[in-house]
Design a protein around this motif. Structure first.
Motif, PDB file in Angstrom:
ATOM      1  N   PHE A   2       0.820  -1.207   0.000  1.00 16.69           N
ATOM      2  CA  PHE A   2       0.000   0.000   0.000  1.00 16.69           C
ATOM      3  C   PHE A   2       0.856   1.260   0.000  1.00 16.69           C
ATOM      4  CE2 PHE A   2      -1.958  -3.418   2.547  1.00 16.69           C
ATOM      5  CZ  PHE A   2      -2.963  -3.774   1.676  1.00 16.69           C
ATOM      6  N   GLY A   3       1.817   1.318   0.914  1.00 18.25           N
ATOM      7  CA  GLY A   3       2.743   2.439   0.950  1.00 18.25           C
ATOM      8  C   GLY A   3       2.070   3.778   1.195  1.00 18.25           C
ATOM      9  N   PHE A   4       0.987   3.789   1.971  1.00 20.52           N
ATOM     10  CA  PHE A   4       0.259   5.035   2.248  1.00 20.52           C
ATOM     11  C   PHE A   4       0.899   5.704   3.458  1.00 20.52           C
ATOM     12  CE2 PHE A   4      -3.604   7.239   4.040  1.00 20.52           C
ATOM     13  CZ  PHE A   4      -3.682   8.204   3.040  1.00 20.52           C
ATOM     14  N   LEU A   5       1.846   6.588   3.199  1.00 23.04           N
ATOM     15  CA  LEU A   5       2.662   7.180   4.261  1.00 23.04           C
ATOM     16  C   LEU A   5       1.840   7.885   5.333  1.00 23.04           C
ATOM     17  CD1 LEU A   5       5.526   7.523   5.278  1.00 23.04           C
ATOM     18  CD2 LEU A   5       5.743   9.580   3.859  1.00 23.04           C
ATOM     19  N   PRO A   6       0.752   8.636   5.002  1.00 20.48           N
ATOM     20  CA  PRO A   6      -0.034   9.276   6.069  1.00 20.48           C
ATOM     21  C   PRO A   6      -0.610   8.295   7.086  1.00 20.48           C
ATOM     22  CG  PRO A   6      -0.567  10.281   3.950  1.00 20.48           C
ATOM     23  CD  PRO A   6       0.313   9.091   3.666  1.00 20.48           C
ATOM     24  N   ALA A   7      -0.719   7.017   6.719  1.00 21.18           N
ATOM     25  CA  ALA A   7      -1.228   6.037   7.681  1.00 21.18           C
ATOM     26  C   ALA A   7      -0.322   5.933   8.898  1.00 21.18           C
ATOM     27  CB  ALA A   7      -1.363   4.668   7.009  1.00 21.18           C
ATOM     28  N   LEU A   8       0.950   6.256   8.733  1.00 21.58           N
ATOM     29  CA  LEU A   8       1.865   6.244   9.866  1.00 21.58           C
ATOM     30  C   LEU A   8       1.436   7.287  10.900  1.00 21.58           C
ATOM     31  CD1 LEU A   8       4.354   4.479  10.416  1.00 21.58           C
ATOM     32  CD2 LEU A   8       5.772   6.387   9.686  1.00 21.58           C
ATOM     33  N   MET A   9       1.011   8.448  10.436  1.00 21.68           N
ATOM     34  CA  MET A   9       0.525   9.488  11.336  1.00 21.68           C
ATOM     35  C   MET A   9      -0.782   9.061  11.997  1.00 21.68           C
ATOM     36  SD  MET A   9      -0.558  13.412  10.413  1.00 21.68           S
ATOM     37  CE  MET A   9      -1.979  12.839   9.468  1.00 21.68           C
ATOM     38  N   VAL A  10      -1.691   8.482  11.205  1.00 21.31           N
ATOM     39  CA  VAL A  10      -2.972   8.021  11.748  1.00 21.31           C
ATOM     40  C   VAL A  10      -2.748   6.978  12.834  1.00 21.31           C
ATOM     41  CG1 VAL A  10      -5.139   6.854  11.166  1.00 21.31           C
ATOM     42  CG2 VAL A  10      -4.174   8.536   9.592  1.00 21.31           C
ATOM     43  N   SER A  11      -1.693   6.221  12.720  1.00 21.94           N
ATOM     44  CA  SER A  11      -1.384   5.170  13.682  1.00 21.94           C
ATOM     45  C   SER A  11      -0.675   5.700  14.925  1.00 21.94           C
ATOM     46  CB  SER A  11      -0.511   4.103  13.006  1.00 21.94           C
ATOM     47  OG  SER A  11      -0.170   3.075  13.904  1.00 21.94           O
ATOM     48  N   LEU A  12       0.277   6.606  14.728  1.00 23.14           N
ATOM     49  CA  LEU A  12       1.150   7.010  15.830  1.00 23.14           C
ATOM     50  C   LEU A  12       0.601   8.157  16.673  1.00 23.14           C
ATOM     51  CD1 LEU A  12       4.582   6.726  13.993  1.00 23.14           C
ATOM     52  CD2 LEU A  12       3.559   5.109  15.606  1.00 23.14           C
ATOM     53  N   VAL A  13      -0.152   9.049  16.071  1.00 25.82           N
ATOM     54  CA  VAL A  13      -0.704  10.172  16.844  1.00 25.82           C
ATOM     55  C   VAL A  13      -1.598   9.674  17.978  1.00 25.82           C
ATOM     56  CG1 VAL A  13      -2.291  12.125  16.727  1.00 25.82           C
ATOM     57  CG2 VAL A  13      -0.442  11.925  15.056  1.00 25.82           C
ATOM     58  N   PRO A  14      -2.560   8.772  17.730  1.00 24.76           N
ATOM     59  CA  PRO A  14      -3.337   8.254  18.865  1.00 24.76           C
ATOM     60  C   PRO A  14      -2.476   7.512  19.883  1.00 24.76           C
ATOM     61  CG  PRO A  14      -4.427   7.741  16.787  1.00 24.76           C
ATOM     62  CD  PRO A  14      -3.058   8.242  16.450  1.00 24.76           C
ATOM     63  N   ALA A  15      -1.388   6.880  19.428  1.00 22.36           N
ATOM     64  CA  ALA A  15      -0.504   6.180  20.367  1.00 22.36           C
ATOM     65  C   ALA A  15       0.094   7.168  21.371  1.00 22.36           C
ATOM     66  CB  ALA A  15       0.602   5.462  19.601  1.00 22.36           C
ATOM     67  N   ILE A  16       0.489   8.341  20.905  1.00 15.58           N
ATOM     68  CA  ILE A  16       1.034   9.365  21.804  1.00 15.58           C
ATOM     69  C   ILE A  16      -0.035   9.818  22.793  1.00 15.58           C
ATOM     70  CG2 ILE A  16       1.986  11.696  21.935  1.00 15.58           C
ATOM     71  CD1 ILE A  16       3.941   9.652  20.830  1.00 15.58           C
ATOM     72  N   TRP A  17      -1.237  10.064  22.308  1.00 17.91           N
ATOM     73  CA  TRP A  17      -2.314  10.501  23.211  1.00 17.91           C
ATOM     74  C   TRP A  17      -2.654   9.429  24.236  1.00 17.91           C
ATOM     75  CZ3 TRP A  17      -5.811  12.485  18.644  1.00 17.91           C
ATOM     76  CH2 TRP A  17      -5.264  13.667  18.132  1.00 17.91           C
ATOM     77  N   LEU A  18      -2.658   8.173  23.816  1.00 20.48           N
ATOM     78  CA  LEU A  18      -2.946   7.096  24.756  1.00 20.48           C
ATOM     79  C   LEU A  18      -1.851   6.984  25.816  1.00 20.48           C
ATOM     80  CD1 LEU A  18      -4.239   4.427  22.228  1.00 20.48           C
ATOM     81  CD2 LEU A  18      -5.601   5.534  24.004  1.00 20.48           C
ATOM     82  N   LEU A  19      -0.615   7.212  25.420  1.00 25.34           N
ATOM     83  CA  LEU A  19       0.473   7.218  26.404  1.00 25.34           C
ATOM     84  C   LEU A  19       0.383   8.422  27.316  1.00 25.34           C
ATOM     85  CD1 LEU A  19       3.588   5.902  24.432  1.00 25.34           C
ATOM     86  CD2 LEU A  19       2.486   4.856  26.408  1.00 25.34           C
ATOM     87  N   ASP A  20      -0.074   9.555  26.782  1.00 30.66           N
ATOM     88  CA  ASP A  20      -0.313  10.719  27.639  1.00 30.66           C
ATOM     89  C   ASP A  20      -1.268  10.368  28.777  1.00 30.66           C
ATOM     90  OD1 ASP A  20       1.320  12.433  26.205  1.00 30.66           O
ATOM     91  OD2 ASP A  20      -0.304  13.293  25.015  1.00 30.66           O
ATOM     92  N   GLY A  21      -2.267   9.552  28.469  1.00 32.31           N
ATOM     93  CA  GLY A  21      -3.288   9.205  29.450  1.00 32.31           C
ATOM     94  C   GLY A  21      -2.974   7.973  30.265  1.00 32.31           C
ATOM     95  N   ALA A  22      -1.756   7.461  30.185  1.00 32.94           N
ATOM     96  CA  ALA A  22      -1.406   6.237  30.913  1.00 32.94           C
ATOM     97  C   ALA A  22      -1.000   6.510  32.351  1.00 32.94           C
ATOM     98  CB  ALA A  22      -0.273   5.511  30.189  1.00 32.94           C
ATOM     99  N   THR A  23      -1.175   7.728  32.832  1.00 32.26           N
ATOM    100  CA  THR A  23      -0.766   8.084  34.192  1.00 32.26           C
ATOM    101  C   THR A  23      -1.623   7.349  35.226  1.00 32.26           C
ATOM    102  OG1 THR A  23      -0.106  10.278  33.460  1.00 32.26           O
ATOM    103  CG2 THR A  23      -0.466   9.987  35.813  1.00 32.26           C
ATOM    104  N   ARG A  24      -0.962   6.734  36.204  1.00 31.96           N
ATOM    105  CA  ARG A  24      -1.652   6.075  37.310  1.00 31.96           C
ATOM    106  C   ARG A  24      -1.065   6.594  38.618  1.00 31.96           C
ATOM    107  NH1 ARG A  24      -4.041   5.340  33.359  1.00 31.96           N
ATOM    108  NH2 ARG A  24      -4.881   3.390  32.502  1.00 31.96           N
ATOM    109  N   ASP A  25      -1.530   6.068  39.742  1.00 29.08           N
ATOM    110  CA  ASP A  25      -1.125   6.619  41.034  1.00 29.08           C
ATOM    111  C   ASP A  25       0.292   6.218  41.437  1.00 29.08           C
ATOM    112  OD1 ASP A  25      -1.785   3.990  41.335  1.00 29.08           O
ATOM    113  OD2 ASP A  25      -3.044   4.236  43.107  1.00 29.08           O
TER     114      ASP A  25
END
Length: 540
Positions: free
Chosen positions: A34-57
């Motif tokens: 496929f080689g659809f380069l923008p898919a890398l952004m679609v994949s990684l941007v939510p990963a960063i946000w999910l890691l932002d929210g991984a804070t626990r006590d």
């Protein structure tokens, strides 16, 4: 739009797991074919946000949450990118369909533990600003390097391949290699995450603009590096690659041996482009495991081969090989090999495969015994499976420059495919991707082999049973190829190698330097600020 980032950051439970899985799966669209380069952004941007929210006590619970997020992201990425492995279990469905879930889901589940480690390490270095992008890129790149080396290694579809398909962008591999491309690809793809989490305009735009700048520099470097015309060719060498396009269920059936031999001989004689014939070729090349019998122990087959070769010409072919049995043994060791045969039917040289495919070419003895004990048959029909050669050496083929021989997926391992001793001048890859039919698998395999040519500045000659067979110059340009799922011959001259690349000279030095820089930046921010809090969409 900040509401979207805030919502993803705050997801928990099944929503977080599902979002991570879907984000990882989207990343597979950036891989071949496929080689659809923008898919890398679609994949990684939510990963960063999910890691932002991984804070626990506690720190340990925070790292656990990050690892779980990384596991689901990796599981989605590998299921979507490697689902085609299931096709191999359906070639003889009555024998192997039972194992299909283990290949399609089991392997991705195991590989996902590497991304789990990468996400946890990234979270350990997490900061409240854009430097967390560097922490993420460096940590996941390290996990990718581990995936490519531990437990025999499996660096298939490393994220750097998203950049390694474009002719301009892939030229950077001559400096940083596959894992350097992975580091850059992860940083570039994840950078837009800060657009919706930065508190000021500067915080929002600096990282994405820098990512665009790096991407532009890579493209400019590629344009500058590529020569205007073709590279010089090796004198007095004319290649002919034969692609038989045999289905896998027929290829290894001993009953078909005569029909297979006739097919190979007939296709090898096909008229090529520009009036070329078999007599025009100095080197005829057949793919991996070309015969359902031991060629070196079959004088009749060797005589048939000799009958189509003119004096001075050679056949280079994949073929299983067996050593003489040791005292007290009934059979010798079997090897997956490349053999060179002259016009007299004499085998002049051979290369035995070193990096075997687990479960596909060998099984641990205990597991092999267990499978047979319950009435099942392993993939490997050879007793005990193939043996691995102990030393990688240059394959000497008369008329050709020194050859780095690779069989099947040996070509996907950066560095590991090169022989000991002086630098070779040619990469030869023979393979059989018929197991996987017309799926993304053969395209991904070819793309990775092609990137080795750019990394090392060496031409690639590739013969594949069902495709993709090709000749590639040391800049990754395809001189000629045969499409997947076709039979025929490819006639081509052999491009010369170029001077050793920066990557070839430095190997891991450049990657190590890049990783140190990326890891030091967030670590320095943490020391200056103290223990950071997870960024929110409005304050990062």
């Amino acid at each position: 739009m900040t509401i979207l980032a805030d919502r993803v950051t705050r997801w928990t439970g099944w929503r977080r797991a599902l979002a991570a899985f879907a984000a990882g799966a989207a990343g597979a669209l950036a891989m071949p074919p496929f080689g659809f380069l923008p898919a890398l952004m679609v994949s990684l941007v939510p990963a960063i946000w999910l890691l932002d929210g991984a804070t626990r006590d506690t720190r340990m619970r925070t790292l656990k949450a990050a690892a779980v997020t990384g596991w689901f992201w990796g599981f989605g990425y590998f299921v979507a990118g490697l689902w085609w492995l299931g096709a191999a279990f359906l070639v003889e469905a009555d024998q192997f369909a039972w194992a299909l879930p283990f290949g399609v889901l089991g392997l991705p589940a195991l590989l996902a533990f590497f991304t789990a480690f990468g996400f946890a390490l990234a979270r350990l270095l997490w900061t409240g600003d854009a430097t967390r992008i560097l922490a993420f890129a460096a940590a996941v790149t390290l996990s990718e390097w581990l995936r490519g080396h531990l437990f025999t290694g499996f660096p298939w579809n490393s994220p750097g391949m998203a950049l390694g398909q474009n002719l301009w962008l892939m030229q950077s591999a001559s400096v940083v290699g596959l894992y350097g491309l992975t580091l850059l690809g992860l940083a570039i793809g994840a950078a837009p995450a800060v657009l919706l989490t930065g508190a000021t305009r500067r915080q929002r735009w600096t990282a994405p603009l820098m990512a665009l700048g790096v991407l532009a520099l890579m493209a400019d470097f590629g344009i500058w590096r590529l020569p205007d015309g073709p590279v010089a060719t090796v004198e007095n060498v004319s290649l002919r690659i034969m692609q038989p396009n045999l289905p896998q269920d027929a290829k290894f059936n001993p009953r078909n041996r005569d029909a297979i031999m006739r097919r190979y001989l007939a296709i090898s004689r096909y008229a090529g482009e520009a009036g070329k014939t078999l007599d025009s070729a100095t080197h005829l090349i057949w793919p991996e495991s070309a015969f359902p019998f031991l060629l070196h122990r079959d004088p009749g087959a060797l005589a048939q081969i000799a009958g189509i070769l003119r004096p001075g010409s050679l056949l280079i072919t994949g073929a299983a090989r067996m050593d003489e049995p040791l005292p007290g043994e009934s059979v010798g060791k079997f090897y997956n090999a490349i053999q060179t045969i002259d016009h007299r039917g004499t085998i002049l040289s051979a290369y035995d495969k070193i990096h075997l495919v687990p479960f596909g070419e060998y099984l641990p003895h205990a597991l092999d015994a267990l499978i047979r004990a319950v009435g099942l048959r392993p993939f490997i029909s050879i007793p005990g499976g193939f043996a691995a050669s102990e030393q990688r050496t240059t394959l000497a083929i008369p008329g050709l420059p020194p050859v780095a021989a690779t069989i099947c997926y040996e070509a996907i391992f950066p560095d590991a495919f090169l022989p000991d001793g002086p630098r070779p001048d040619l990469i030869l890859n023979v393979t059989n991707d018929a197991w996987f039919g017309s799926t993304p698998g053969p395209y991904q395999h070819f793309a990775q082999a092609r990137l080795r040519a750019v990394e090392e500045g060496l031409p690639l000659v590739r013969a594949a049973n069902t495709g993709i067979s090709a000749v590639v110059d040391p800049f990754g340009r395809i001189i000629g190829s045969l499409p997947l799922g076709t039979e025929g011959v490819l006639d081509a001259d052999l491009p010369r190698s170029i001077s050793q690349t920066v990557y070839g000279k430095s190997r891991r030095f450049v990657l190590t330097a890049m990783l140190v820089i990326c890891l030091m930046a967030p670590a320095a921010r943490r020391r200056r600020r103290g223990s950071p809090q997870s960024p929110s969409p409005t304050a990062a």
